[in-house]
Design a protein around this motif. Structure first.
Motif, PDB file in Angstrom:
ATOM      1  N   GLU A  74       6.393 -31.646  28.781  1.00  0.00           N
ATOM      2  CA  GLU A  74       6.355 -31.055  27.448  1.00  0.00           C
ATOM      3  C   GLU A  74       6.006 -29.572  27.555  1.00  0.00           C
ATOM      4  N   VAL A  75       6.776 -28.759  26.895  1.00  0.00           N
ATOM      5  CA  VAL A  75       6.450 -27.334  26.859  1.00  0.00           C
ATOM      6  C   VAL A  75       5.277 -27.142  25.905  1.00  0.00           C
ATOM      7  N   THR A  76       4.225 -26.505  26.416  1.00  0.00           N
ATOM      8  CA  THR A  76       3.022 -26.346  25.592  1.00  0.00           C
ATOM      9  C   THR A  76       2.774 -24.882  25.235  1.00  0.00           C
ATOM     10  N   GLY A 131      21.360 -33.846  23.404  1.00  0.00           N
ATOM     11  CA  GLY A 131      22.749 -33.538  23.717  1.00  0.00           C
ATOM     12  C   GLY A 131      23.003 -32.040  23.744  1.00  0.00           C
ATOM     13  N   HIS A 132      22.445 -31.315  22.780  1.00  0.00           N
ATOM     14  CA  HIS A 132      22.706 -29.873  22.711  1.00  0.00           C
ATOM     15  C   HIS A 132      22.106 -29.151  23.912  1.00  0.00           C
ATOM     16  N   GLY A 133      20.898 -29.528  24.313  1.00  0.00           N
ATOM     17  CA  GLY A 133      20.242 -28.856  25.429  1.00  0.00           C
ATOM     18  C   GLY A 133      20.937 -29.177  26.744  1.00  0.00           C
ATOM     19  N   GLY A 188      23.141 -33.304  10.581  1.00  0.00           N
ATOM     20  CA  GLY A 188      24.545 -33.408  10.971  1.00  0.00           C
ATOM     21  C   GLY A 188      24.948 -32.745  12.264  1.00  0.00           C
ATOM     22  N   GLY A 189      24.067 -32.661  13.235  1.00  0.00           N
ATOM     23  CA  GLY A 189      24.418 -31.898  14.423  1.00  0.00           C
ATOM     24  C   GLY A 189      24.976 -32.683  15.594  1.00  0.00           C
ATOM     25  N   PHE A 190      25.001 -34.000  15.489  1.00  0.00           N
ATOM     26  CA  PHE A 190      25.529 -34.751  16.629  1.00  0.00           C
ATOM     27  C   PHE A 190      26.991 -34.381  16.872  1.00  0.00           C
ATOM     28  N   LYS A 191      27.729 -34.331  15.774  1.00  0.00           N
ATOM     29  CA  LYS A 191      29.148 -34.027  15.875  1.00  0.00           C
ATOM     30  C   LYS A 191      29.397 -32.690  16.544  1.00  0.00           C
ATOM     31  N   ALA A 192      28.408 -31.794  16.444  1.00  0.00           N
ATOM     32  CA  ALA A 192      28.594 -30.438  16.945  1.00  0.00           C
ATOM     33  C   ALA A 192      28.190 -30.314  18.395  1.00  0.00           C
ATOM     34  N   ASN A 229      21.016 -41.032  15.956  1.00  0.00           N
ATOM     35  CA  ASN A 229      21.870 -40.653  14.830  1.00  0.00           C
ATOM     36  C   ASN A 229      22.990 -41.660  14.602  1.00  0.00           C
ATOM     37  N   THR A 230      23.609 -41.535  13.443  1.00  0.00           N
ATOM     38  CA  THR A 230      24.653 -42.489  13.062  1.00  0.00           C
ATOM     39  C   THR A 230      26.016 -42.072  13.614  1.00  0.00           C
ATOM     40  N   THR A 231      26.042 -41.047  14.442  1.00  0.00           N
ATOM     41  CA  THR A 231      27.164 -40.644  15.304  1.00  0.00           C
ATOM     42  C   THR A 231      28.443 -40.267  14.563  1.00  0.00           C
ATOM     43  N   ILE A 232      28.304 -39.857  13.331  1.00  0.00           N
ATOM     44  CA  ILE A 232      29.516 -39.473  12.599  1.00  0.00           C
ATOM     45  C   ILE A 232      29.997 -38.103  13.085  1.00  0.00           C
ATOM     46  N   ILE A 233      31.280 -38.057  13.413  1.00  0.00           N
ATOM     47  CA  ILE A 233      31.897 -36.830  13.916  1.00  0.00           C
ATOM     48  C   ILE A 233      33.038 -36.440  12.973  1.00  0.00           C
ATOM     49  N   GLY A 272      15.421 -37.872  21.409  1.00  0.00           N
ATOM     50  CA  GLY A 272      15.291 -37.242  20.091  1.00  0.00           C
ATOM     51  C   GLY A 272      16.416 -37.710  19.188  1.00  0.00           C
ATOM     52  N   ASN A 273      16.910 -36.792  18.390  1.00  0.00           N
ATOM     53  CA  ASN A 273      17.924 -37.183  17.414  1.00  0.00           C
ATOM     54  C   ASN A 273      19.229 -37.618  18.061  1.00  0.00           C
ATOM     55  N   THR A 274      19.470 -37.146  19.270  1.00  0.00           N
ATOM     56  CA  THR A 274      20.685 -37.579  19.956  1.00  0.00           C
ATOM     57  C   THR A 274      20.708 -39.103  20.068  1.00  0.00           C
ATOM     58  N   GLY A 275      19.554 -39.704  20.263  1.00  0.00           N
ATOM     59  CA  GLY A 275      19.497 -41.154  20.412  1.00  0.00           C
ATOM     60  C   GLY A 275      19.233 -41.891  19.117  1.00  0.00           C
ATOM     61  N   VAL A 322      14.127 -28.903  30.402  1.00  0.00           N
ATOM     62  CA  VAL A 322      12.779 -29.468  30.348  1.00  0.00           C
ATOM     63  C   VAL A 322      12.675 -30.343  29.105  1.00  0.00           C
ATOM     64  N   GLU A 323      12.344 -31.586  29.317  1.00  0.00           N
ATOM     65  CA  GLU A 323      12.310 -32.551  28.208  1.00  0.00           C
ATOM     66  C   GLU A 323      10.943 -33.216  28.169  1.00  0.00           C
ATOM     67  N   LYS A 324      10.365 -33.271  26.965  1.00  0.00           N
ATOM     68  CA  LYS A 324       8.996 -33.804  26.909  1.00  0.00           C
ATOM     69  C   LYS A 324       8.948 -35.314  27.100  1.00  0.00           C
TER      70      LYS A 324
HETATM   71  C1  LIG Z   1      18.962 -40.920  11.511  1.00  0.00           C
HETATM   72  C2  LIG Z   1      19.832 -39.753  11.875  1.00  0.00           C
HETATM   73  C3  LIG Z   1      21.179 -39.816  11.588  1.00  0.00           C
HETATM   74  C4  LIG Z   1      21.997 -38.753  11.926  1.00  0.00           C
HETATM   75  N1  LIG Z   1      23.331 -38.888  11.717  1.00  0.00           N
HETATM   76  C5  LIG Z   1      24.170 -37.946  12.166  1.00  0.00           C
HETATM   77  C6  LIG Z   1      25.569 -38.132  12.090  1.00  0.00           C
HETATM   78  O1  LIG Z   1      26.040 -39.172  11.637  1.00  0.00           O
HETATM   79  N2  LIG Z   1      26.379 -37.155  12.538  1.00  0.00           N
HETATM   80  C7  LIG Z   1      25.877 -36.014  13.055  1.00  0.00           C
HETATM   81  O2  LIG Z   1      26.663 -35.160  13.426  1.00  0.00           O
HETATM   82  N3  LIG Z   1      24.554 -35.805  13.168  1.00  0.00           N
HETATM   83  C8  LIG Z   1      23.683 -36.751  12.736  1.00  0.00           C
HETATM   84  N4  LIG Z   1      22.338 -36.566  12.856  1.00  0.00           N
HETATM   85  C9  LIG Z   1      21.827 -35.302  13.392  1.00  0.00           C
HETATM   86  C10 LIG Z   1      21.905 -35.258  14.892  1.00  0.00           C
HETATM   87  O3  LIG Z   1      21.298 -36.380  15.429  1.00  0.00           O
HETATM   88  C11 LIG Z   1      21.200 -34.035  15.439  1.00  0.00           C
HETATM   89  O4  LIG Z   1      21.597 -32.899  14.752  1.00  0.00           O
HETATM   90  C12 LIG Z   1      21.528 -33.822  16.898  1.00  0.00           C
HETATM   91  O5  LIG Z   1      21.476 -34.991  17.622  1.00  0.00           O
HETATM   92  C13 LIG Z   1      20.571 -32.827  17.476  1.00  0.00           C
HETATM   93  O6  LIG Z   1      20.714 -32.801  18.861  1.00  0.00           O
HETATM   94  P1  LIG Z   1      19.737 -31.952  19.712  1.00  0.00           P
HETATM   95  O7  LIG Z   1      20.144 -32.102  21.111  1.00  0.00           O
HETATM   96  O8  LIG Z   1      19.654 -30.593  19.154  1.00  0.00           O
HETATM   97  O9  LIG Z   1      18.328 -32.561  19.417  1.00  0.00           O
HETATM   98  P2  LIG Z   1      17.477 -33.804  20.055  1.00  0.00           P
HETATM   99  O10 LIG Z   1      18.417 -34.820  20.548  1.00  0.00           O
HETATM  100  O11 LIG Z   1      16.502 -34.137  19.061  1.00  0.00           O
HETATM  101  O12 LIG Z   1      16.883 -33.081  21.286  1.00  0.00           O
HETATM  102  C14 LIG Z   1      15.749 -32.250  21.212  1.00  0.00           C
HETATM  103  C15 LIG Z   1      14.858 -32.599  22.359  1.00  0.00           C
HETATM  104  O13 LIG Z   1      13.816 -31.655  22.468  1.00  0.00           O
HETATM  105  C16 LIG Z   1      12.706 -32.298  23.002  1.00  0.00           C
HETATM  106  N5  LIG Z   1      11.503 -31.523  22.761  1.00  0.00           N
HETATM  107  C17 LIG Z   1      10.906 -31.280  21.568  1.00  0.00           C
HETATM  108  N6  LIG Z   1       9.793 -30.549  21.782  1.00  0.00           N
HETATM  109  C18 LIG Z   1       9.689 -30.328  23.106  1.00  0.00           C
HETATM  110  C19 LIG Z   1       8.744 -29.654  23.926  1.00  0.00           C
HETATM  111  N7  LIG Z   1       7.675 -29.054  23.408  1.00  0.00           N
HETATM  112  N8  LIG Z   1       8.961 -29.636  25.238  1.00  0.00           N
HETATM  113  C20 LIG Z   1      10.027 -30.254  25.790  1.00  0.00           C
HETATM  114  N9  LIG Z   1      10.937 -30.902  25.059  1.00  0.00           N
HETATM  115  C21 LIG Z   1      10.784 -30.933  23.745  1.00  0.00           C
HETATM  116  C22 LIG Z   1      12.722 -33.615  22.248  1.00  0.00           C
HETATM  117  O14 LIG Z   1      11.979 -34.594  22.892  1.00  0.00           O
HETATM  118  C23 LIG Z   1      14.210 -33.948  22.197  1.00  0.00           C
HETATM  119  O15 LIG Z   1      14.619 -34.817  23.217  1.00  0.00           O
HETATM  120  C24 LIG Z   1      21.466 -37.596  12.513  1.00  0.00           C
HETATM  121  C25 LIG Z   1      20.114 -37.523  12.787  1.00  0.00           C
HETATM  122  C26 LIG Z   1      19.291 -38.605  12.487  1.00  0.00           C
HETATM  123  C27 LIG Z   1      17.837 -38.528  12.816  1.00  0.00           C
END
Ligand SMILES: Cc1cc2nc3c(=O)[nH]c(=O)nc-3n(C[C@H](O)[C@H](O)[C@H](O)COP(=O)(O)OP(=O)(O)OC[C@H]3O[C@@H](n4cnc5c(N)ncnc54)[C@H](O)[C@@H]3O)c2cc1C
Ligand SMILES: NC(=O)c1ccc[n+]([C@@H]2O[C@H](COP(=O)([O-])OP(=O)(O)OC[C@H]3O[C@@H](n4cnc5c(N)ncnc54)[C@H](O)[C@@H]3O)[C@@H](O)[C@H]2O)c1
Ligand SMILES: Cc1cc2nc3c(=O)[nH]c(=O)nc-3n(C[C@H](O)[C@H](O)[C@H](O)COP(=O)(O)O)c2cc1C
Ligand SMILES: [Zn+2]
Lengths: 185, 1002, 416, 100
Positions: free
Chosen positions: C206-208, C41-43, C367-371, C75-79, C70-73, C62-64
């Motif tokens: 995947e970025v290597t 979600g953040h990217g 806790g980054g989903f909310k953000a 998390n417990t989605t608390i905002i 990743g964590n976007t899919g 670029v997504e591996k």
């Molecule tokens: C079980 C669980 C519960 C959570 N509950 C909450 C909650 O209730 N509320 C909340 O706010 N947050 C929660 N979080 C945290 C939240 O999910 C994360 O902080 C947030 O989703 C991070 O988003 P992101 O886009 O940064 O990361 P991600 O969604 O993890 O995205 C990072 C992406 O980078 C990709 N990547 C990694 N390495 C490479 C590479 N070398 N090359 C290319 N791509 C790469 C990964 O495949 C991934 O898709 C929870 C997390 C977990 C695991």
């Protein structure tokens, strides 16, 4: 001069210790003198009357005294006497000036005896170790966890273990084993 | 209760034991040994549920754990309600009460079925595309107020229980040489082989009886006896060994690192009259040296239009109902057989008296060896045919036969009337646990299935039988036996079992066999109502990763986790994308294998067993006095001691007054205590605490402050030197374990050169604080062997002596600002000594006080509480403890951090006192301190109130606060904005009472 | 094609045959103006705001694996936005404001559901901490209110407020605007909207390696789908950040831990809000589909395994069963794990790095989903201008050297 | 629940008896006062956090109480070696222990 002499009250006083006919029972091990000794094992010499085991997880026991290996520099010394002060003096003088630590913990913990034909199953309700005689023979002891409390577990006979537990955790251990008795057959 | 649907004998039910039960309020009968599903079928009941989205009528698809449709709620009353149970697993008992779910007002007439009318709109992902407008009352208004509540109401299957669960749940840790999971032919043979070698064996199976698929066989003979007798003999042999633990009704639900397997055993749900005190389920946490996975395979449905009507069932299930339960699910059946189990089902049904109208085999070259026997029984067999449509509102009434491969086109084939359709789409090896153990799966063209390949590092396991694609009873037995021997390190014996009437072709087909005409639906995931069209739509919209398809369509995400549907879904997506199946890949298998009761996992942890309740030696007295308690860590601490008619504030005011004017006693036993012993003990403490200890004289005490390496305060306490090489260190109640751990860390790993040893003595000592001008008078008659007089026993000293005849460590320390002592006596004497002191205290008009008064008294003196004035971001200087830092020390834990730029900048928050302009107004802890009046939203705070009390001694309120540049603001007025208006406060030094410390001397 | 009830109905008539792919899946170009590593979600959000707010269209994500995997899919989605420090309040509140209109903004229903987030206090210390939050938030203009145990039970009827509880409920802090959202839709919605603005979304790449020129500045990335040049690279890789930054020779103040969650079987609505308890470790809400969504803790050790131990979820279920004794007979349907990147102060790192052209957005931990929207918004601005957005500025990497931490952990323990 | 072989107790015990204590071989500077802010920050906060082999500290807190180090693969969670604190990180020449 104090006109009143304090009585000892164990944390187990007033507890009905659970048992399940034929399978397992819990009894109070009674008051004991206890010390933690930390340092080199040989410094204690003969002062305790029982040598300190140097093989990990072993207890040496003899005529009411036992030395339990807790760690490479830590032993639990148990003596079946209610007042350990004489023993304390003996041990301290043996150690006099030597780099080691002897700390009286007679009141820190209590002893519980768990025994019965289902004792392993009962303990395994909360203890994750393999208590089979081949892996946990008589004479083996260890610090470990019983559910959410730390204990020292010592097998004193095939169907008998002694648990040493910090006094504030004793009611929890008793209640937990009481609960676990419903789950053994 | 013979009825149309019971066979004339046979099966493993006990026809002499009739059991009555109700389903949706209607009474029925079944036999001991029945499942709810078999008993319902025996009564001709096929309609047992409604689907999730379209509320389509649904029947019983399977005979096991994979069931997607037949979910019921079983209610035993008084909180013993369990939703979403599979009728195929629920064992019948007399008086069982079951209800169908997700329908209103009744199963037969379900209002929710109107959803079917909108079904063209309800395609995969529809909710992402709509429900956003209209924006009448702001963005998302309609979603929040209308759509989401509607969607929520429609969702969900059963109802959560409305009463607390009264049952108990047990736990057992276990170890074994070989854990065998699954007790079909492969598992039984593996267990026999391992047991023969004398190994410690645990054999578990999720079913009520051990035997697996052998229990469903009719004609198979093993080593000359019927399969079912062979099972009984094998189980007898195993049960006779003391090294073998047999666990029926026990599913292995999770396979974790290093051969750690979690099992859930059902103990009482099958009993009509269980002992209410007996545990309902037991969690087994097994660490096995070796695991043999013998979990078998699950049959796949065939995907054809309207393949979900009640009466349409898996072939293996039909065989199971006929052979094992003596139930004929239908009177006239059509069999769709893409593998041998379909043909075998046709034969079994025929033998049991069901008219088999036709066997159709969708494979172009379908040539089962069994086709001949089927034809010989007078049953028509059509090769290369499939079902193109079905009829029947609440039960299938006819199927239309067409040529296979006529996907999507309306077919004009013949309609065959029937009340039962049996489908054998092929078998999917149950690799769930293997995959959970992080083993790698590989696609086998041969088996047309994913099979176990590389085992994950750290696991010791092998798969045997159908779960690794070895089908057929004989092969499974041999494979299992070899696996059992290998698991105990023996060479395979080459033992072969003699088996007759075996069947071996289990491959079948996967994917779609016709989406059917418009308006019809070919279901892939029955429970989530996912159709072929949904899957294709997902792929069309760019959801090409199978994980995306899963999430966009929710296929495989229902309570059955796609046990019957995942491979079909995968094949359909692969076909649509024009990719081979292995390139599309699988979704991830996760625990649990089938749903596990929360209570089973939580086990005994409830009430006081949720977390140990720690009580001090003096606690019983406090309880008897009616003290109120607070939780501090796991401890219960007396919070205050209300007397008749007192609320907390009056009680605390009285306690504080009494301490300052006479004397009070306080139970400080929970404070952490660590005995630090050894020739280097002083040097060790010198390196850990900010203070100096080398020069502390024997018998003297010092207030120690402990930082983490980041420079922030994490603990404090009084440290007394008992001997040159022995210190009595006290810590906060909550910090005791943490500090000891930290000390061990430094002693063992950073300063291993120091000769020092640590021992926790927290519980060795009961600690009674006696504080107040009369403290010495209270103690004088009780102590002996020690002079507690002012000259010989100054403030901040410690002595060994006796109290009430008991050896004690007596500290002269004060956390109240009054003359004070803390008596440490061995814990077993604590209660008695407490009562003796209490008698003396009463003579002097004293009282017992709790933690709340202790907090007030120390706040009046400006003493901090770690965790209240500090929050992990506070340095010694911030709270005015810079003075405690040992002069000229070169290092201590956290020292270097104190010179980082942010630690020395101006504007740091500093501890100050606050006095409200209105002396009656007590501030709220946590309220914010600002500069101006009526601050608008977004005004930065200068700091916050850390402590605020009514001070009886000052006759007014007091507060401590951390305020930016607080010390330079002393003498200024600031504002604490509250919902009811601004509260003016004057900044003062944090010592409110007796700044010179004169009261310490009583 | 715009999403609406109208378009849905029209497509339904056509048997849904004409819905286009929601985002394009192009071959990677040889070079872009900016590359975002990580399709969470953040990217994806960063790419969207770069295109939308800053006019940068020649960019790629670029997504591996697969988007949102990743964590976007996971998390417990608390905002919620009721954080303690002003720096945190600013970024989380920006997020909540963006959540409130996100479905409209993206023309994708992300099902933001402000059902209220209730945080339970079980000890006097909890009360002090939560009241401090309530007051700090009120001053910042963020809604957060204090409830008595009775009011908490009114708001959430199945809650057990018996004083006999091992850790009785002494009160609760409630943020009514807090809630949940549909996690996957956030990734897909941003992807669709970004793709429509010209952003290339490149999955299974995947970025290597991270390429740097002679001056040390970033030049591009090597991926399993070839080399992609870019003068600006933004690493938004959550649990894998240390690995990626390691490719550029930068050590990070991060540790990656498995964090688990689980869902029950679906049941009819019983839990009207989100309930969190840091003291007994329980985080639970009910999804639109009816499952109880339960957050468990992290394992104690760092790991990239995306699984975790049974005892970790057991610990949470203990607490859930104590707080909601009627849930004890409910059943766990699926348990999974993600990899969370945890900083020493439990606050994120957003901004520039010692390597010119290399930006990082990580450390969101548990806790980054909310953000997601707010983080993406300020990170896009930071990347576009080459200097930190004012809201991002306090979250710089330098704070670990100066000591100016934003410690949300000290006061609050876990931060879902 | 990992199974960890304690080098002092010489037996494998469940993870619950241990306390994880972060990356190993991050030595506390002998003279912290002379260390730069950057180096001190590196000591306090910067971690390798590798995806693969990780040298890390554990304490057998509910056992013998000793700290020791372990080499663990953070992808598989397999522990390949445990060794006493204060000894250098070992190579992995010897066949992996702790697993099968
Ligand atoms: C079980 C669980 C519960 C959570 N509950 C909450 C909650 O209730 N509320 C909340 O706010 N947050 C929660 N979080 C945290 C939240 O999910 C994360 O902080 C947030 O989703 C991070 O988003 P992101 O886009 O940064 O990361 P991600 O969604 O993890 O995205 C990072 C992406 O980078 C990709 N990547 C990694 N390495 C490479 C590479 N070398 N090359 C290319 N791509 C790469 C990964 O495949 C991934 O898709 C929870 C997390 C977990 C695991
Ligand atoms: N009845 C049939 O038509 C049919 C179907 C499939 C296989 N077979 C035959 O069965 C043989 C295969 O035997 P097998 O032993 O490999 O499989 P099996 O199906 O006979 O036995 C597997 C057993 O594992 C149990 N199980 C599965 N997962 C479990 C879990 N997680 N926890 C606990 N128990 C679990 C099942 O309840 C079942 O009893 C072959 O001979 C094949 O010919 C027959
Ligand atoms: C909020 C939320 C709700 C979920 N609900 C379900 C569900 O109803 N059924 C299901 O099978 N999985 C559900 N999952 C879990 C996913 O199936 C999956 O386990 C998770 O996305 C992690 O991916 P992985 O298990 O494939 O590694 C849910 C996940 C999240 C984050
Ligand atoms: Zn050990």
């Amino acid at each position: 001069m104090a006109d009143q002499i304090a009585r000892r009250r164990s944390v187990l006083d007033g507890w009905a210790l659970p048992s399940r006919a034929g399978l397992a029972s819990l009894t109070n091990a009674g008051t004991a003198a206890r010390f933690v000794y930390r340092g080199a094992p040989e410094l204690v010499g003969d002062a305790f009357g029982v040598s300190l085991p140097t093989v990990p997880l072993r207890a040496h026991a003899q005529s009411g005294r036992a030395a339990l290996w807790l760690g490479p520099d830590e032993w639990l010394l148990l003596s079946a006497e209610a007042d350990g002060s004489t023993l304390a003096v003996a041990l301290s003088s043996a150690l006099n000036g030597k780099p080691a630590a002897l700390v009286d913990i007679s009141h820190r913990q209590v002893g519980l005896i768990v025994s019965g034909s289902s004792v392993e199953a009962l303990l395994n309700a909360g203890c994750s170790l393999d208590l089979d005689m081949t892996t946990f023979p008589v004479g083996m002891c260890t610090r470990t966890l019983l559910a959410k409390a730390e204990i020292v577990l010592w097998r004193t006979a095939g169907d008998t273990f002694r648990i040493e537990v910090a006094r504030s955790f004793a009611p929890y251990i008793v209640a937990l084993l009481d609960e676990a008795m419903h789950g053994i057959a | 209760m013979a009825g149309l649907h019971r066979t004339n004998g046979g099966g493993r039910v006990d026809r002499t034991k009739r059991l009555s039960f109700t389903f949706d309020g209607k009474a029925y009968e079944g036999f001991a040994g029945d499942k709810l599903a078999s008993a319902l079928l025996a009564n001709g009941v096929h309609l047992v549920g409604r689907s999730y989205k379209y509320h389509r009528p649904r029947g019983i698809l399977s005979a096991g754990a994979e069931e997607p449709n037949a979910l019921v709620t079983v209610d035993r009353g008084r909180g013993r309600t369990a939703p979403n149970l599979r009728a195929t697993q629920v064992e019948l008992y007399d008086g069982l009460v079951a209800e169908s779910q997700n329908r209103w007002p009744s199963l037969a007439y379900d209002f929710g079925a109107v959803n079917s009318l909108f079904s063209p709109l309800l395609a995969a992902g529809f909710y992402y595309k709509t429900f956003m407008g209209p924006r009448l009352l702001g963005s998302n208004w309609a979603w929040h107020k209308i759509y989401e509540p509607l969607i929520r109401r429609a969702a969900g299957l059963g109802k959560a229980p409305s009463l607390p669960d009264p049952d108990r749940y047990a736990n057992r840790f276990a170890h074994c040489d070989v854990l065998v999971i699954g007790a079909g032919p492969a598992g039984l043979a593996a267990a026999l082989a391992a047991a023969e070698a004398g190994a410690r064996v645990i054999l578990c199976d999720e079913q009520a009886e051990l035997g697996g698929s052998l229990l469903s066989e009719w004609s198979v003979e093993i080593d000359g006896v019927p399969a079912s007798s062979w099972v009984d003999e094998a189980v007898r042999t195993l049960a006779a060994s003391s090294r073998v633990t047999l666990l029926p009704r026990t599913q292995a639900f999770g396979y974790f690192a290093q051969n750690f397997v979690a099992l859930a055993e059902r103990l009482t749900d099958h009993l009509g009259n269980p002992d209410p005190a007996a545990p309902r389920e037991r969690l087994w946490q097994v660490r096995a040296k070796e695991v043999v996975l013998a979990t078998g395979a699950i049959e796949r449905p065939i995907v054809f239009p309207d393949n979900d009507r009640p009466g349409i069932m898996l072939a293996d299930a039909a065989r199971t109902y006929v052979n094992r339960y003596g139930v004929r699910p239908g009177l006239r059946a059509v069999v769709i057989a893409a593998c041998d189990s379909g043909y075998a089902a046709a034969l079994d049904l025929h033998r049991a008296g069901t008219a088999v109208a036709m066997v159709i085999d969708p494979r172009a070259n379908g040539d089962s060896g069994l086709a001949g026997s089927v034809r010989a029984a007078g049953i028509e067999v059509q090769i290369g045919a499939t079902v193109t449509a079905t009829r029947g509102s609440q039960r299938v009434s006819a199927v239309q036969i067409g040529r296979a491969g006529t996907e999507g086109r309306a077919s004009t084939g013949e309609w065959v009337p029937c009340d039962h359709v049996v489908m054998a789409g092929g078998w999917t090896p149950s690799v769930h646990l293997f995959s959970q153990s992080r083993g790698k799966l590989a696609w086998s063209d041969d088996a047309q299935a994913f099979l176990p390949s590389a085992i994950a590092p750290g696991q010791a396991q092998r798969s045997a039988g159908a779960c690794r694609g070895v089908f057929g009873v004989a092969a499974a037995l041999d494979d299992g036996f070899a696996a059992g021997r290998a698991a105990v390190g023996r060479e395979p014996l080459g033992r072969t079992f003699k088996v007759t009437h075996d069947i071996t072709d289990f491959r079948g087909i996967a994917g779609s066999h016709g989406a059917g005409a418009r308006g019809s639906k070919a279901f892939v995931d029955f429970q989530h109502d996912v159709t072929v069209r949904d899957l294709k739509l997902a792929a069309q919209e760019g959801f090409r990763a199978i994980e995306h398809v899963k999430r966009y369509t929710t296929t495989g995400m229902a309570t059955d986790q796609g046990k019957t549907s995942n491979i079909n879904a995968l094949a359909i997506v692969a076909d649509h994308l024009g990719k081979p199946i292995p390139e599309v890949g699988l979704t991830t298998f996760r625990q649990p294998y089938t749903p596990v009761t929360f209570g089973t996992i939580a086990g005994a942890s409830r009430g006081d067993l949720f977390d140990p309740v720690r009580r001090t030696p003096c606690d019983a007295w406090a309880q008897a006095q009616g003290a109120m308690f607070e939780d501090v860590g796991a401890w219960k601490r007396a919070h205050y001691f209300p007397q008749a008619g007192e609320d907390m504030h009056t009680a605390v005011a009285r306690e504080c007054r009494t301490v300052r004017s006479a004397v009070g006693m306080f139970d400080a036993s929970t404070l952490g205590k660590i005995e630090v012993v050894g020739p280097d003990a002083a040097e060790f403490l010198e390196r850990l605490y900010i203070n100096s200890f080398q020069k502390l004289g024997v018998g003297r005490c010092r207030y120690g402050v402990l930082l983490n390496e980041a420079g922030f305060i994490i603990d404090d306490g009084v440290i007394g030197r008992i001997a040159a090489d022995r210190f009595h260190v006290t810590t906060t109640t909550g910090g005791a374990a943490r500090v000891l751990h930290m000390m061990e860390d430094y002693a063992q790993t950073e300063f291993p050169d120091l000769k020092v040893w640590l021992t926790s003595t927290t519980e060795q000592w009961a600690v009674i604080a006696v504080q107040g001008p009369r403290a010495r008078d209270v103690l004088a008659p009780l102590v002996d062997g020690v002079d507690i007089g002012a000259t010989d026993f100054p403030h901040m000293s410690v002595k060994a002596g006796r109290i009430c005849g008991v050896d004690a460590r007596i500290f002269r320390v004060s956390f109240t600002g009054e003359l004070g002592f803390e008596i440490n006596v061995p814990a077993d004497f604590g209660a008695d000594v407490w009562e003796a002191v209490w008698r003396e205290v009463q003579k002097h008009g004293g009282c017992a006080y709790g933690t709340e008064s202790m907090h007030v008294l120390r706040a009046e003196k400006g003493f901090i509480i770690v965790g209240q004035e500090t929050d992990g971001t506070v340095t010694p200087d911030d709270v005015g403890l810079g003075w405690a830092t040992g002069k000229g020390k070169r290092d201590f834990v956290g020292m270097r951090s104190l010179s980082r730029p942010d630690m020395v900048r101006s504007g740091r928050k500093q501890l100050v006192g606050l006095l409200t302009a209105d002396p009656k107004r007590v501030l709220e802890e946590g309220s914010q301190v600002v500069e101006g009046l009526r601050p608008p939203a977004g005004t930065p705070a200068l700091g916050h109130v850390t402590s605020a009390y009514w001070s009886e001694a000052l006759g007014r309120s007091i507060a401590l606060a951390l305020v930016a540049d607080g010390r330079t603001r002393i003498g200024t007025r600031l504002n604490v904005p509250m919902p009811d208006g601004d509260v003016a406060v004057d900044v003062v030094t944090p010592v409110f009472l007796d700044p010179k410390g004169e009261r310490l001397n009583g | 094609m715009r999403f609406s009830l109208f378009s849905l109905a029209r497509q339904a008539l056509g048997g849904h045959a004409r819905w286009p792919a929601q985002w394009r899946s192009p071959e990677p170009k040889a070079a872009y103006d900016a590359v975002i590593v990580g399709g969470g979600g953040h990217g994806l959000g960063t790419a969207y705001y770069l295109a939308k707010e800053h006019g940068l269209r020649n960019i790629a994500v670029v997504e591996k694996g697969w988007l949102g995997g990743g964590n976007t899919g996971r998390n417990t989605t608390i905002i919620r936005s009721n954080y303690l420090w002003e720096e945190s309040e600013a970024i989380y509140e920006l997020s909540v404001k963006l959540w409130e209109t996100l479905s409209d903004e993206l023309n994708y229903n992300v099902m933001y559901s402000p059902r209220g987030v209730m945080m339970l206090a079980h000890t006097i210390h909890d009360i002090q901490v939560f009241k401090r939050h309530v007051h700090a938030n009120r001053l910042a203009g963020i809604d957060n209110e204090w409830l008595t145990p009775e009011a908490a039970k009114d708001f959430c009827p199945p809650l057990n407020i018996s004083p006999k509880l091992r850790y009785p409920v002494l009160g609760a802090a409630l943020q009514r605007r807090g809630g949940t959202a549909r996690h996957d839709a956030v990734a897909w919605g941003y992807a669709r909207a970004a793709s429509a603005l010209g952003v290339d979304i490149i999955e299974n790449a995947e970025v290597t390696a991270i390429r740097r020129d002679a001056s040390g500045a970033v030049e591009g990335v090597e991926t399993t789908r070839g080399v992609i040049k870019a003068k600006k690279v933004g690493v938004v890789a959550a649990g894998h950040t240390s690995v990626l930054m390691g490719m550029a020779g930068v050590r990070m103040p991060l540790e990656s831990y498995p964090l688990q969650a689980l869902v029950s079987e679906p049941v009819k609505p019983v839990l009207p809000c989100v309930v969190m308890s840091n003291t007994v470790h329980a985080y639970v809400s009910q999804s639109d589909k009816g499952e109880l969504v339960i957050g468990a803790g992290t394992d104690v050790y760092t790991s990239y395994s995306q699984t975790g131990g049974l005892h970790v979820s057991a610990h949470t279920l203990d607490a859930i069963c104590d707080l909601f004794p009627t849930f004890r007979r409910m059943r766990m349907m699926r348990n999974w794990g993600g990899i969370v990147d945890v900083t020493p102060d439990r606050s994120p790192i957003i901004g520039l790095t010692p390597v010119p052209g290399l930006y990082v957005n990580c450390g969101w931990g548990t806790g980054g989903f909310k953000a997601t929207p707010g983080s993406a918004f300020v990170f896009a601005a930071t990347m576009a201008h080459g200097e930190p957005h004012p809201i991002a500025a306090p979250f710089s990497l330098e704070r670990f050297t100066t000591g100016r931490l934003i410690d949300e952990a000290a006061a609050a323990a876990v931060a879902h | 629940m990992l199974l960890i072989t304690c080098p002092y107790c010489c037996t494998a015990r469940p993870e619950s008896e241990f306390r994880y204590s972060g990356e190993a071989h991050i030595a506390r500077p002998l003279e912290p006062a002379t260390v730069s802010d950057d180096d001190w920050a590196a000591f306090l906060y910067m971690r390798t956090n590798p995806k693969g082999l990780h040298a890390e500290r554990w304490r057998h807190i509910h056992g013998c109480g000793r700290f020791f180090n372990a080499l663990r693969n953070t992808v598989t969670d397999q522990i390949l070696k445990t060794y006493p604190a204060g000894t250098p990180r070992p190579g992995l020449g010897a066949p992996a222990e702790g697993g099968r």
